[in-house]
Structure formats: structure tokens, C-alpha cells
Motif scaffolding. Sequence first.
Motif, PDB file in Angstrom:
ATOM      1  N   ASP A 212       0.741  -1.154   0.100  1.00 53.51           N
ATOM      2  CA  ASP A 212      -0.053   0.257   0.127  1.00 53.51           C
ATOM      3  C   ASP A 212       1.035   1.266  -0.106  1.00 53.51           C
ATOM      4  OD1 ASP A 212       0.937  -0.595   2.436  1.00 53.51           O
ATOM      5  OD2 ASP A 212      -0.852   0.224   3.616  1.00 53.51           O
ATOM      6  N   LEU A 213       2.235   1.138  -0.079  1.00 56.98           N
ATOM      7  CA  LEU A 213       3.060   2.137   0.021  1.00 56.98           C
ATOM      8  C   LEU A 213       3.947   2.115  -1.172  1.00 56.98           C
ATOM      9  CD1 LEU A 213       4.596   2.247   3.690  1.00 56.98           C
ATOM     10  CD2 LEU A 213       2.743   3.918   2.767  1.00 56.98           C
ATOM     11  N   SER A 214       4.102   3.221  -2.022  1.00 57.44           N
ATOM     12  CA  SER A 214       4.688   3.357  -3.354  1.00 57.44           C
ATOM     13  C   SER A 214       6.122   2.870  -3.203  1.00 57.44           C
ATOM     14  CB  SER A 214       4.580   4.613  -3.977  1.00 57.44           C
ATOM     15  OG  SER A 214       3.406   4.958  -4.252  1.00 57.44           O
ATOM     16  N   GLU A 215       6.987   3.292  -2.037  1.00 56.94           N
ATOM     17  CA  GLU A 215       8.343   3.054  -1.804  1.00 56.94           C
ATOM     18  C   GLU A 215       8.186   1.479  -1.557  1.00 56.94           C
ATOM     19  OE1 GLU A 215      11.149   3.455   2.019  1.00 56.94           O
ATOM     20  OE2 GLU A 215      10.539   5.329   1.176  1.00 56.94           O
ATOM     21  N   ASN A 216       7.505   0.585  -1.177  1.00 58.91           N
ATOM     22  CA  ASN A 216       7.668  -0.663  -0.999  1.00 58.91           C
ATOM     23  C   ASN A 216       7.154  -1.577  -2.354  1.00 58.91           C
ATOM     24  OD1 ASN A 216       8.076  -0.471   1.694  1.00 58.91           O
ATOM     25  ND2 ASN A 216       5.810  -1.046   2.306  1.00 58.91           N
ATOM     26  N   LYS A 217       6.669  -0.766  -3.205  1.00 58.99           N
ATOM     27  CA  LYS A 217       6.288  -1.231  -4.488  1.00 58.99           C
ATOM     28  C   LYS A 217       7.666  -1.167  -5.080  1.00 58.99           C
ATOM     29  CE  LYS A 217       1.232  -0.462  -4.888  1.00 58.99           C
ATOM     30  NZ  LYS A 217       0.347   0.527  -5.704  1.00 58.99           N
ATOM     31  N   LEU A 218       8.306  -0.329  -5.184  1.00 56.70           N
ATOM     32  CA  LEU A 218       9.485   0.180  -5.697  1.00 56.70           C
ATOM     33  C   LEU A 218      10.587  -1.029  -5.421  1.00 56.70           C
ATOM     34  CD1 LEU A 218      11.431   3.430  -6.374  1.00 56.70           C
ATOM     35  CD2 LEU A 218      12.717   1.424  -5.307  1.00 56.70           C
ATOM     36  N   LYS A 219      10.702  -1.263  -4.009  1.00 61.25           N
ATOM     37  CA  LYS A 219      11.570  -2.278  -3.518  1.00 61.25           C
ATOM     38  C   LYS A 219      11.091  -3.520  -3.947  1.00 61.25           C
ATOM     39  CE  LYS A 219      12.817   0.026   0.751  1.00 61.25           C
ATOM     40  NZ  LYS A 219      12.421   0.098   2.384  1.00 61.25           N
ATOM     41  N   PHE A 220       9.710  -3.917  -4.149  1.00 63.62           N
ATOM     42  CA  PHE A 220       9.477  -5.320  -4.860  1.00 63.62           C
ATOM     43  C   PHE A 220       9.628  -5.337  -6.123  1.00 63.62           C
ATOM     44  CE2 PHE A 220       6.493  -7.984  -6.559  1.00 63.62           C
ATOM     45  CZ  PHE A 220       6.061  -9.009  -5.565  1.00 63.62           C
ATOM     46  N   ALA A 221       9.559  -4.406  -6.900  1.00 57.09           N
ATOM     47  CA  ALA A 221      10.093  -4.568  -8.333  1.00 57.09           C
ATOM     48  C   ALA A 221      11.335  -4.679  -8.851  1.00 57.09           C
ATOM     49  CB  ALA A 221       9.284  -3.282  -9.095  1.00 57.09           C
ATOM     50  N   LEU A 222      12.071  -3.822  -7.915  1.00 60.30           N
ATOM     51  CA  LEU A 222      13.533  -3.941  -8.293  1.00 60.30           C
ATOM     52  C   LEU A 222      14.159  -5.253  -7.639  1.00 60.30           C
ATOM     53  CD1 LEU A 222      14.544  -0.273  -7.238  1.00 60.30           C
ATOM     54  CD2 LEU A 222      14.317  -1.242  -9.613  1.00 60.30           C
ATOM     55  N   SER A 223      13.583  -5.586  -6.511  1.00 58.00           N
ATOM     56  CA  SER A 223      14.169  -7.044  -5.832  1.00 58.00           C
ATOM     57  C   SER A 223      13.821  -8.087  -6.997  1.00 58.00           C
ATOM     58  CB  SER A 223      13.523  -7.051  -4.669  1.00 58.00           C
ATOM     59  OG  SER A 223      13.978  -6.214  -3.895  1.00 58.00           O
ATOM     60  N   TYR A 224      12.712  -8.087  -7.602  1.00 57.70           N
ATOM     61  CA  TYR A 224      12.138  -9.130  -8.485  1.00 57.70           C
ATOM     62  C   TYR A 224      13.178  -9.066  -9.833  1.00 57.70           C
ATOM     63  CZ  TYR A 224       9.703 -11.608 -12.272  1.00 57.70           C
ATOM     64  OH  TYR A 224       9.334 -12.530 -13.165  1.00 57.70           O
ATOM     65  N   TYR A 225      13.564  -8.101 -10.411  1.00 62.35           N
ATOM     66  CA  TYR A 225      14.386  -8.106 -11.302  1.00 62.35           C
ATOM     67  C   TYR A 225      16.002  -8.701 -10.747  1.00 62.35           C
ATOM     68  CZ  TYR A 225      10.989  -6.270 -14.245  1.00 62.35           C
ATOM     69  OH  TYR A 225       9.865  -5.789 -15.270  1.00 62.35           O
ATOM     70  N   LYS A 226      16.297  -7.968  -9.776  1.00 58.98           N
ATOM     71  CA  LYS A 226      17.579  -8.224  -9.297  1.00 58.98           C
ATOM     72  C   LYS A 226      17.690  -9.895  -8.888  1.00 58.98           C
ATOM     73  CE  LYS A 226      21.926  -7.886  -8.266  1.00 58.98           C
ATOM     74  NZ  LYS A 226      22.779  -7.261  -9.122  1.00 58.98           N
ATOM     75  N   LEU A 227      16.507 -10.437  -8.364  1.00 58.47           N
ATOM     76  CA  LEU A 227      16.433 -11.956  -8.161  1.00 58.47           C
ATOM     77  C   LEU A 227      16.567 -12.644  -9.524  1.00 58.47           C
ATOM     78  CD1 LEU A 227      15.716 -14.145  -6.038  1.00 58.47           C
ATOM     79  CD2 LEU A 227      13.489 -13.765  -6.606  1.00 58.47           C
ATOM     80  N   TRP A 228      16.256 -12.147 -10.542  1.00 63.70           N
ATOM     81  CA  TRP A 228      16.462 -12.637 -11.934  1.00 63.70           C
ATOM     82  C   TRP A 228      17.848 -12.626 -12.288  1.00 63.70           C
ATOM     83  CZ3 TRP A 228      14.722 -16.537 -14.275  1.00 63.70           C
ATOM     84  CH2 TRP A 228      13.240 -17.024 -14.408  1.00 63.70           C
ATOM     85  N   ASP A 229      18.363 -11.537 -12.088  1.00 57.23           N
ATOM     86  CA  ASP A 229      19.881 -11.351 -12.263  1.00 57.23           C
ATOM     87  C   ASP A 229      20.660 -12.481 -11.699  1.00 57.23           C
ATOM     88  OD1 ASP A 229      22.424 -10.289 -13.121  1.00 57.23           O
ATOM     89  OD2 ASP A 229      22.387  -9.116 -11.368  1.00 57.23           O
ATOM     90  N   ILE A 230      20.451 -12.895 -10.628  1.00 53.12           N
ATOM     91  CA  ILE A 230      20.779 -13.855  -9.797  1.00 53.12           C
ATOM     92  C   ILE A 230      20.364 -15.483 -10.284  1.00 53.12           C
ATOM     93  CG2 ILE A 230      21.240 -15.113  -7.432  1.00 53.12           C
ATOM     94  CD1 ILE A 230      20.575 -12.211  -6.196  1.00 53.12           C
ATOM     95  N   LEU A 231      19.405 -15.554 -10.671  1.00 52.13           N
ATOM     96  CA  LEU A 231      18.850 -16.781 -10.802  1.00 52.13           C
ATOM     97  C   LEU A 231      19.384 -17.119 -12.216  1.00 52.13           C
ATOM     98  CD1 LEU A 231      14.904 -16.453  -9.891  1.00 52.13           C
ATOM     99  CD2 LEU A 231      16.601 -18.012  -9.198  1.00 52.13           C
ATOM    100  N   ILE A 232      19.232 -16.095 -13.407  1.00 52.96           N
ATOM    101  CA  ILE A 232      19.629 -16.431 -14.719  1.00 52.96           C
ATOM    102  C   ILE A 232      21.098 -17.057 -14.733  1.00 52.96           C
ATOM    103  CG2 ILE A 232      20.651 -14.127 -15.352  1.00 52.96           C
ATOM    104  CD1 ILE A 232      17.939 -16.684 -17.376  1.00 52.96           C
TER     105      ILE A 232
END
Length: 342
Positions: A212-232
Motif C-alpha cells: 500500500d506504500l509506493s516505496e515498498n512497490k519500488l523495492k518489490f519490483a527492483l528486487s524481482y529483477y535483481k533476483l532474476w539477475d541472480i537466477l539466470i
Amino acid sequence: MNNSFFYDTIKKIESKIDVIKASSMCFVSEDNFILHNFRDELINSVSAFNKLDTLIIKPSGGNIKIEQVRDAEEFLMYKPNYAKVKVVFFEDMESLNIEAANAALKLIEEPPQYALVFGTTTRWNYLLPTLKSRFIRYDLSIPSTLIENVNSKYEEIAIYLNFFRHYDLGVSLFLNDENTDVSSIKEIVERIVSFSAKNVDELLNNFKLPLDLSENKLKFALSYYKLWDILINSNDKEFFYLIKNIAQIKNDVENLSFLRNISALGAILLRDSMVFLNSSKWKYFWNNSLVYFFGLNEHAVNLEQIKDTVSYLNRMSTMRLANFNFEMEIFTHFLRIKRCFK
């Protein structure tokens, strides 16, 4: 009001109220946030409107039903009491079930002389042809000034932020807000970008934040892409171990919302992968940072697998039913995307 991104559009509509009365307009955008904010500003800003003479129809249980159309018809039987024009606003027009859509045809084609019927949709092509033919279509685009402001304000880290205009415009507006601390956002971005496989737990913790907080949405999205950087870049054993850890957050997140969010983010990743195959022009990318962040330029892609997976992700991102196995969907999500890259 002068600071509104929709100021010119609303003023144009207001100036033509006497011309467009007794007609119906459908506002179309790729982003519901734009539509909802525009609706509120339109109702609150046009002097010919009043909330007491406005009826907003929203989907109930996933659909707009015939009973709601009947409510709109009854509402428009009488002239406005407090405004010059009476307004019915249908949200998510694509949610009209067949019965309701057919019932709404006459209302949309011939509103009373003292009324306007508005609709919003992110899926214009999903509307029945008979509905589309009765609406004046008005496309609402993402304001270019918003993008320019974010680029100017955040400079070198803006490359990690611009995709929010496609994923969640609310985050872009938060970033543009004069009260948002640039140094704090820069610290968040740089911290997540610097993460490695040793920081997976911190990335997963960002998935558990209330959205419900925009800052948390930012962290969520960037963490998803960083996780893919690790997974791939992980081997098969490491990959499945990490996916197992992701699936274990089941009890810490709202399952359906989580799956919808990662599906929308995954679709952006694969969309840009297809763009990368066909163009090197930055303007066509939704998330420029993926070339560096994820390393699109370092991986060959399977085009047919991408098309099939994007279709799957789009279905998941709009899923309404909660009848699914969370752990299985997590494995399916990451395995499907992984197979898109060679």
C-alpha cells in the motif's frame, strides 16, 4: 488543479459540455491508475458536475451486472438536483457481462439531454463491437512531463525507475512528488542493484512488504529483477534451491496479489527481450535498465517460448479466482521464464 497532468484534457471537456451532453465517452488507457485519477479529477474539477448527481458503477465480484445497469437507468430518470449535468461513470467497461452489456446499449447510445455517460477501460478491444460503436473514444496517455520530471530529478538512477510508468503509475507519481527524498530513493536503488546471491534473504524480505506504500512497490519490483539477475546466472541446483525459498514465503504474502505482481513484472522482462531481438533503440524499451541490470544482451532467447510465456503471464496478472496452488505457480512462473533464455 493547474498542477494536474490532466488539466488541459479536463478543461477541453469542460469547455464543450453543452456540445457533448446526451452522449457517451469511453476513456482508454493502458494503466488503471491513470483512469482512476482522471475520473476523480474530472468529477471534482468540472463546474457542471457534482458528486451528488454522479453515480459510479464498479465491478462487483469481477463483473458489472445487469442489476447495476438498471440502477444507472433509474438514476438517470430524473434531472440533476445539484449540477448542470448528471453523470454515470462505468469503471472497467470490459467487466460488463453479456447480459449487462446488451442492457446498457440503449443507455449508452441515448443518454438523457441532461446527462453524460462515461466509461473507462484498459482493454478497449475486449468490448463488444456494439458497445464500442456507441462510445466516443478518448485515449489518455501517460503525461510526457511526468517522465521528463523523473529523468531530471533522479538523473543517473532514472534508468531503473522509468518502467514504473508501465507497471504502476502511482510509483512514478510518488517519485515525482516534491516531498519524496531523492537521496533515500537513490540509496534504495543502489543497495538493491549491488546485491548478490548472498543477499537473497533481503530480496525475499522486500517481497513481504505491504504494497500500500509506493516505496515498498519500488523495492518489490527492483528486487524481482535483481533476483532474476541472480537466477539466470545460477546452475540448475542453485536455481531450484532459490525457487524453493521463494515458494516458502506463502504465509507472508497475499498469494493472489503476489502472483499478479510478479506476472506483470515478468511480462515486462519478456516484452523487452522481444524488443531486444528486433531493435537497439532505447525508446522502444519499457525497462531500459534490464539491458544492464538483467543483462539481456548476454543471453540468447527462444522467441516461441517467450510468446507462449507472455500469454501465460498476462492470464496470471489478470486472474481473479484464488483456486490455485501457490507453490506450484511459483515454480511454473520461474521455470517458464528461465526456459525463454538459452
